[in-house]
Design a protein around this motif. Structure first.
Motif, PDB file in Angstrom:
ATOM      1  N   VAL A  65       0.857  -1.181   0.000  1.00  0.00           N
ATOM      2  CA  VAL A  65       0.000   0.000   0.000  1.00  0.00           C
ATOM      3  C   VAL A  65       0.896   1.235   0.000  1.00  0.00           C
ATOM      4  O   VAL A  65       1.919   1.262   0.688  1.00  0.00           O
ATOM      5  N   ALA A  66       0.551   2.234  -0.779  1.00  0.00           N
ATOM      6  CA  ALA A  66       1.333   3.471  -0.850  1.00  0.00           C
ATOM      7  C   ALA A  66       0.759   4.497   0.126  1.00  0.00           C
ATOM      8  O   ALA A  66      -0.460   4.626   0.245  1.00  0.00           O
ATOM      9  N   VAL A  67       1.650   5.208   0.822  1.00  0.00           N
ATOM     10  CA  VAL A  67       1.244   6.236   1.778  1.00  0.00           C
ATOM     11  C   VAL A  67       1.823   7.564   1.293  1.00  0.00           C
ATOM     12  O   VAL A  67       3.028   7.787   1.341  1.00  0.00           O
ATOM     13  N   PHE A  68       0.945   8.446   0.819  1.00  0.00           N
ATOM     14  CA  PHE A  68       1.338   9.703   0.178  1.00  0.00           C
ATOM     15  C   PHE A  68       0.748  10.850   0.993  1.00  0.00           C
ATOM     16  O   PHE A  68      -0.368  11.289   0.750  1.00  0.00           O
ATOM     17  N   ALA A  69       1.515  11.306   1.994  1.00  0.00           N
ATOM     18  CA  ALA A  69       0.990  12.330   2.898  1.00  0.00           C
ATOM     19  C   ALA A  69       2.114  13.008   3.648  1.00  0.00           C
ATOM     20  O   ALA A  69       3.200  12.445   3.826  1.00  0.00           O
ATOM     21  N   ALA A  70       1.844  14.235   4.094  1.00  0.00           N
ATOM     22  CA  ALA A  70       2.765  14.918   5.003  1.00  0.00           C
ATOM     23  C   ALA A  70       2.599  14.307   6.394  1.00  0.00           C
ATOM     24  O   ALA A  70       1.609  13.634   6.675  1.00  0.00           O
ATOM     25  N   ASN A  71       3.554  14.547   7.268  1.00  0.00           N
ATOM     26  CA  ASN A  71       3.533  13.957   8.607  1.00  0.00           C
ATOM     27  C   ASN A  71       2.198  14.181   9.317  1.00  0.00           C
ATOM     28  O   ASN A  71       1.710  15.308   9.391  1.00  0.00           O
ATOM     29  N   CYS A  72       1.650  13.103   9.824  1.00  0.00           N
ATOM     30  CA  CYS A  72       0.399  13.152  10.587  1.00  0.00           C
ATOM     31  C   CYS A  72       0.270  11.842  11.347  1.00  0.00           C
ATOM     32  O   CYS A  72       0.910  10.843  11.001  1.00  0.00           O
ATOM     33  N   PRO A  73      -0.564  11.800  12.395  1.00  0.00           N
ATOM     34  CA  PRO A  73      -0.727  10.568  13.165  1.00  0.00           C
ATOM     35  C   PRO A  73      -1.206   9.390  12.326  1.00  0.00           C
ATOM     36  O   PRO A  73      -0.864   8.238  12.596  1.00  0.00           O
ATOM     37  N   GLU A  74      -2.013   9.692  11.300  1.00  0.00           N
ATOM     38  CA  GLU A  74      -2.584   8.621  10.478  1.00  0.00           C
ATOM     39  C   GLU A  74      -1.517   7.766   9.800  1.00  0.00           C
ATOM     40  O   GLU A  74      -1.743   6.585   9.526  1.00  0.00           O
ATOM     41  N   ILE A  75      -0.346   8.360   9.528  1.00  0.00           N
ATOM     42  CA  ILE A  75       0.727   7.580   8.904  1.00  0.00           C
ATOM     43  C   ILE A  75       1.167   6.456   9.832  1.00  0.00           C
ATOM     44  O   ILE A  75       1.340   5.306   9.407  1.00  0.00           O
ATOM     45  N   LEU A  76       1.369   6.772  11.111  1.00  0.00           N
ATOM     46  CA  LEU A  76       1.787   5.744  12.064  1.00  0.00           C
ATOM     47  C   LEU A  76       0.709   4.679  12.221  1.00  0.00           C
ATOM     48  O   LEU A  76       1.011   3.477  12.297  1.00  0.00           O
ATOM     49  N   ILE A  77      -0.551   5.100  12.266  1.00  0.00           N
ATOM     50  CA  ILE A  77      -1.653   4.137  12.384  1.00  0.00           C
ATOM     51  C   ILE A  77      -1.661   3.210  11.174  1.00  0.00           C
ATOM     52  O   ILE A  77      -1.811   1.989  11.305  1.00  0.00           O
ATOM     53  N   THR A  78      -1.475   3.773   9.986  1.00  0.00           N
ATOM     54  CA  THR A  78      -1.450   2.978   8.758  1.00  0.00           C
ATOM     55  C   THR A  78      -0.282   2.004   8.759  1.00  0.00           C
ATOM     56  O   THR A  78      -0.442   0.811   8.461  1.00  0.00           O
ATOM     57  N   ASP A  79       0.913   2.496   9.078  1.00  0.00           N
ATOM     58  CA  ASP A  79       2.101   1.635   9.082  1.00  0.00           C
ATOM     59  C   ASP A  79       1.891   0.427   9.990  1.00  0.00           C
ATOM     60  O   ASP A  79       2.128  -0.724   9.590  1.00  0.00           O
ATOM     61  N   PHE A  80       1.464   0.687  11.224  1.00  0.00           N
ATOM     62  CA  PHE A  80       1.388  -0.408  12.192  1.00  0.00           C
ATOM     63  C   PHE A  80       0.190  -1.325  11.937  1.00  0.00           C
ATOM     64  O   PHE A  80       0.236  -2.516  12.283  1.00  0.00           O
ATOM     65  N   ALA A  81      -0.868  -0.820  11.294  1.00  0.00           N
ATOM     66  CA  ALA A  81      -1.956  -1.703  10.861  1.00  0.00           C
ATOM     67  C   ALA A  81      -1.462  -2.641   9.760  1.00  0.00           C
ATOM     68  O   ALA A  81      -1.833  -3.821   9.715  1.00  0.00           O
ATOM     69  N   CYS A  82      -0.623  -2.116   8.900  1.00  0.00           N
ATOM     70  CA  CYS A  82      -0.024  -2.956   7.857  1.00  0.00           C
ATOM     71  C   CYS A  82       0.840  -4.053   8.476  1.00  0.00           C
ATOM     72  O   CYS A  82       0.790  -5.215   8.066  1.00  0.00           O
ATOM     73  N   TYR A  83       1.634  -3.681   9.473  1.00  0.00           N
ATOM     74  CA  TYR A  83       2.517  -4.667  10.102  1.00  0.00           C
ATOM     75  C   TYR A  83       1.709  -5.773  10.792  1.00  0.00           C
ATOM     76  O   TYR A  83       2.129  -6.930  10.813  1.00  0.00           O
ATOM     77  N   ARG A  84       0.544  -5.417  11.354  1.00  0.00           N
ATOM     78  CA  ARG A  84      -0.313  -6.426  11.970  1.00  0.00           C
ATOM     79  C   ARG A  84      -0.830  -7.416  10.923  1.00  0.00           C
ATOM     80  O   ARG A  84      -1.124  -8.569  11.239  1.00  0.00           O
ATOM     81  N   ASN A  85      -0.930  -6.954   9.673  1.00  0.00           N
ATOM     82  CA  ASN A  85      -1.519  -7.762   8.599  1.00  0.00           C
ATOM     83  C   ASN A  85      -0.494  -8.379   7.664  1.00  0.00           C
ATOM     84  O   ASN A  85      -0.874  -8.980   6.668  1.00  0.00           O
ATOM     85  N   ARG A  86       0.783  -8.186   7.946  1.00  0.00           N
ATOM     86  CA  ARG A  86       1.858  -8.628   7.037  1.00  0.00           C
ATOM     87  C   ARG A  86       1.716  -7.975   5.658  1.00  0.00           C
ATOM     88  O   ARG A  86       2.068  -8.549   4.633  1.00  0.00           O
ATOM     89  N   VAL A  87       1.196  -6.744   5.672  1.00  0.00           N
ATOM     90  CA  VAL A  87       1.084  -5.922   4.469  1.00  0.00           C
ATOM     91  C   VAL A  87       2.238  -4.923   4.490  1.00  0.00           C
ATOM     92  O   VAL A  87       2.764  -4.591   5.551  1.00  0.00           O
ATOM     93  N   VAL A  88       2.647  -4.421   3.335  1.00  0.00           N
ATOM     94  CA  VAL A  88       3.855  -3.592   3.218  1.00  0.00           C
ATOM     95  C   VAL A  88       3.507  -2.141   2.895  1.00  0.00           C
ATOM     96  O   VAL A  88       3.030  -1.849   1.789  1.00  0.00           O
ATOM     97  N   PRO A  89       3.716  -1.200   3.840  1.00  0.00           N
ATOM     98  CA  PRO A  89       3.503   0.220   3.528  1.00  0.00           C
ATOM     99  C   PRO A  89       4.702   0.797   2.773  1.00  0.00           C
ATOM    100  O   PRO A  89       5.852   0.531   3.122  1.00  0.00           O
ATOM    101  N   VAL A  90       4.415   1.566   1.740  1.00  0.00           N
ATOM    102  CA  VAL A  90       5.466   2.192   0.922  1.00  0.00           C
ATOM    103  C   VAL A  90       5.253   3.707   0.983  1.00  0.00           C
ATOM    104  O   VAL A  90       4.226   4.211   0.520  1.00  0.00           O
ATOM    105  N   SER A  91       6.209   4.417   1.555  1.00  0.00           N
ATOM    106  CA  SER A  91       6.040   5.860   1.773  1.00  0.00           C
ATOM    107  C   SER A  91       6.452   6.676   0.557  1.00  0.00           C
ATOM    108  O   SER A  91       7.476   6.393  -0.071  1.00  0.00           O
ATOM    109  N   LEU A  92       5.650   7.703   0.261  1.00  0.00           N
ATOM    110  CA  LEU A  92       5.997   8.691  -0.757  1.00  0.00           C
ATOM    111  C   LEU A  92       6.098  10.049  -0.077  1.00  0.00           C
ATOM    112  O   LEU A  92       5.350  10.350   0.853  1.00  0.00           O
ATOM    113  N   TYR A  93       7.013  10.878  -0.555  1.00  0.00           N
ATOM    114  CA  TYR A  93       7.126  12.231  -0.016  1.00  0.00           C
ATOM    115  C   TYR A  93       5.891  13.043  -0.395  1.00  0.00           C
ATOM    116  O   TYR A  93       5.393  12.937  -1.523  1.00  0.00           O
TER     117      TYR A  93
END
Length: 605
Positions: A65-93
């Motif tokens: 899953v791609a994460v395209f956003a400026a710093n915000c709490p939702e990024i951390l929530i997304t990252d760690f939800a992915c880790y719970r699911n063995r899904v891979v977050p990919v960050s974009l600036y």
């Protein structure tokens, strides 16, 4: 060992309980900024709800899953939800162009895209039709108005609500995935900045992060769960991402700055004890303090000058080396620390400093010495996306100014052909995603990663960077030039904002310089120089003379063939949007050479 990131929140709740603050973020309400805290319990609940929502939307293990956003709490929530699911977050600036977004989304095969605000939504919409692999887009900011013809988007809050209503079987499926997570699972892809070519996705596994976190706990033993870190750099940058994960794993409170343009306000609000940053931040601190010193008079000026001499002797000659200072020096330093340095640190907002890691580009040794003399606990380091950030950094004592510290435990560094720094260890990436040929070139036959940076290991065991090999160029006289060293030195000056050193296959070295506009305006007013625009100032002979004098002074110590002989002043900054800078603010030299070809040629006529 279990994946630290997969189980991080659960372990923190077991250790601290649900009510302790995990992180906060800077918010503006009714004209006032304050920190909005998020407890470990709330963090964990939102992560579980999102993890269930991803399961409901049929994301499979190893999906991207791609994460395209400026710093915000939702990024951390997304990252760690992915880790719970063995899904891979990919960050974009957050500043990525439509072309960059399309490239990374397609190259990674992302099935979902998380978008920050209106800017990211509009940017993605430009290329959405070309991203056929994406089945759903999620928008963090509810104020974004979804287009009428956009049936693929959903607001983040609505997705959380979907997850909150998940069945028991759905939650059991998430728990089963989490329990089956393995260290060799891919944690994330970090795309390189692409200064000279297209970006490549560095494959970082959970074992890479496991090792990085444990190694940092060993090296940075002065930190504890009582520290507070300010999340300043983009979470898409490996330095900030790995650092924030480390802080969370330590139980530190993390404060997320959501607007990079307001970093000074955020620092004063948070008063962090640690914060990773890039050299440009400290260069600006240095020039601001130097200006204050230059404008001070009488007893104040004498006090500051004496304080700096005492601070340098105490912090550089004794404390840096782990030696006990003489009683008289200790007393003098306490006096000046109370009356000068503590006030300086308070104005910046770093009076609670434990350490401030800095990396990403060279920082002048003069600036490092100055900051250390002022009692600012600087930690200079070196690392790459491909090495899960840190390879080396200053130890607590015995560090060498001008180096990037000593190599971290469990990491092996050796110097290869052309003095290239080679790295091997548990934090080194698996390889570049889908790049078999690039991977063959990226590693030596005995498994060392080729960093592309040149350096040496000095007699104390410290790693010293000398140049970036792909930036190194040769003049027509056969002399090698390391442009970053010159650019770093010029970065010390309050009148110089950006520099691009030129000279490949040329008779001599030149530079394109972006002056610090506010500083030269003040100088012009002081010297009664008439102007109506920045264009007037960069063409003014007195301003050019000022910059020439500053360059000459700053280049002392460089060989004659390394020195800038001519320069061009420009009335506008290099920007990410123009393609002249990468998202990590590195100069794209091929772009500079192309865009300013006529100005460059004029310097060689």
């Amino acid at each position: 060992m279990p994946n630290i990131l997969t189980h991080l929140i659960g372990n923190a709740i077991a250790r601290y309980g649900k009510d302790r603050e995990a992180f906060s973020h800077v918010v503006l309400e009714e004209g006032n900024k304050h920190l909005a805290p998020v407890s470990w319990g709330e963090f964990g609940r939102k992560v579980e709800d999102l993890a269930c929502a991803l399961e409901i939307l049929d994301l499979q293990e190893k999906d991207m899953v791609a994460v395209f956003a400026a710093n915000c709490p939702e990024i951390l929530i997304t990252d760690f939800a992915c880790y719970r699911n063995r899904v891979v977050p990919v960050s974009l600036y957050a500043t990525s162009s439509p072309e960059q977004v399309k490239y990374i989304v397609k190259d990674s095969g992302a099935r979902m895209v998380f978008l920050g605000d209106e800017i990211q939504y509009r940017t993605y919409r430009e290329v959405a039709a070309d991203c056929g692999n994406v089945v759903k887009t999620v928008i963090y900011n509810r104020s974004v108005e979804i287009d009428n013809d956009d049936s693929d988007s959903i607001y983040f809050e609505d997705l959380l609500e979907l997850g909150a209503m998940a069945s028991r079987s759905c939650r059991d499926a998430v728990e089963l995935r989490s329990a089956s997570a393995r260290p060799d699972d891919i944690a994330t892809l970090i795309y390189t900045s692409g200064t000279t070519g297209e970006p490549k996705g560095a494959v970082l596994t959970h074992s890479n992060f496991n090792a990085a976190i444990d190694i940092h706990k060993d090296r940075l033993d002065m930190l504890s769960d009582e520290d507070t870190s300010l999340c300043f750099l983009p979470l898409s940058h490996i330095f900030e991402k790995a650092w924030t994960y480390f802080c969370l794993s330590m139980g530190m409170r993390v404060a997320i700055n959501t607007n990079p343009k307001e970093i000074q306000d955020a620092i004063r609000l948070v008063r962090p004890s640690c914060m990773c940053s890039v050299p440009r931040f400290w260069e600006k601190v240095y020039t601001a303090v130097q200006e204050k010193i230059a404008n001070s008079k009488g007893i104040q000026k004498i006090m500051i000058e004496r304080a700096l001499k005492v601070g340098a002797k105490y912090n550089l000659e004794y404390r840096r080396l782990g030696l006990k200072a003489p009683w008289w020096l200790e007393q003098k330093y306490r006096f000046y620390d109370k009356n000068v340095f503590s006030k300086l640190r308070h104005v910046i907002g770093i009076e609670n400093g434990t350490l401030f890691p800095t990396a990403g580009a060279p920082l002048s040794g003069n600036i490092v010495e100055f900051l250390v003399a002022c009692g600012i606990p600087m930690v200079i380091g070196y690392g790459l996306s491909e090495t899960t950030a840190t390879v080396s950094c200053f130890p607590s004592v015995g560090y060498t100014i001008g180096s990037v510290g000593t190599v971290l435990p469990d990491i092996s560094v050796k110097i290869g052909e052309n003095n290239e720094i080679l790295v091997k260890g548990p934090t080194v990436m698996r390889g570049y995603y889908g790049r078999e040929e690039d991977n063959k070139a990226a590693f030596t036959p005995d498994g060392y990663f080729r960093t592309g940076d040149a350096g040496r290991i000095d007699e104390t065991g410290a790693l010293v960077l000398t140049e970036r090999l792909k930036d190194l160029f040769k003049t027509s006289n056969g002399k090698y030039i390391a442009p970053q060293a010159i650019e770093s030195r010029l970065g010390e000056d309050r009148y110089i904002e950006q520099v691009a050193v030129i000279g490949d296959q040329r008779k001599y070295v030149t530079a394109i310089i972006i002056p610090a506009f506010e500083a030269i305006k003040e100088y012009a007013v002081k010297k009664h120089i008439q102007f109506t625009s920045i264009e007037d100032l960069v063409e003014n002979s007195e301003i050019r003379k000022l910059i020439a004098e500053r360059i000459e002074r700053l280049q002392k110590g460089f060989a004659g063939f390394e020195k800038i002989k001519k320069f061009t002043l420009l009335p506008k900054e290099f920007t990410i949007e123009s393609g002249e800078l990468t998202n990590t603010l590195k100069i794209r030299r091929p772009v500079i050479n192309s865009v300013y070809a006529s100005q460059i040629e004029a310097m060689y006529c």
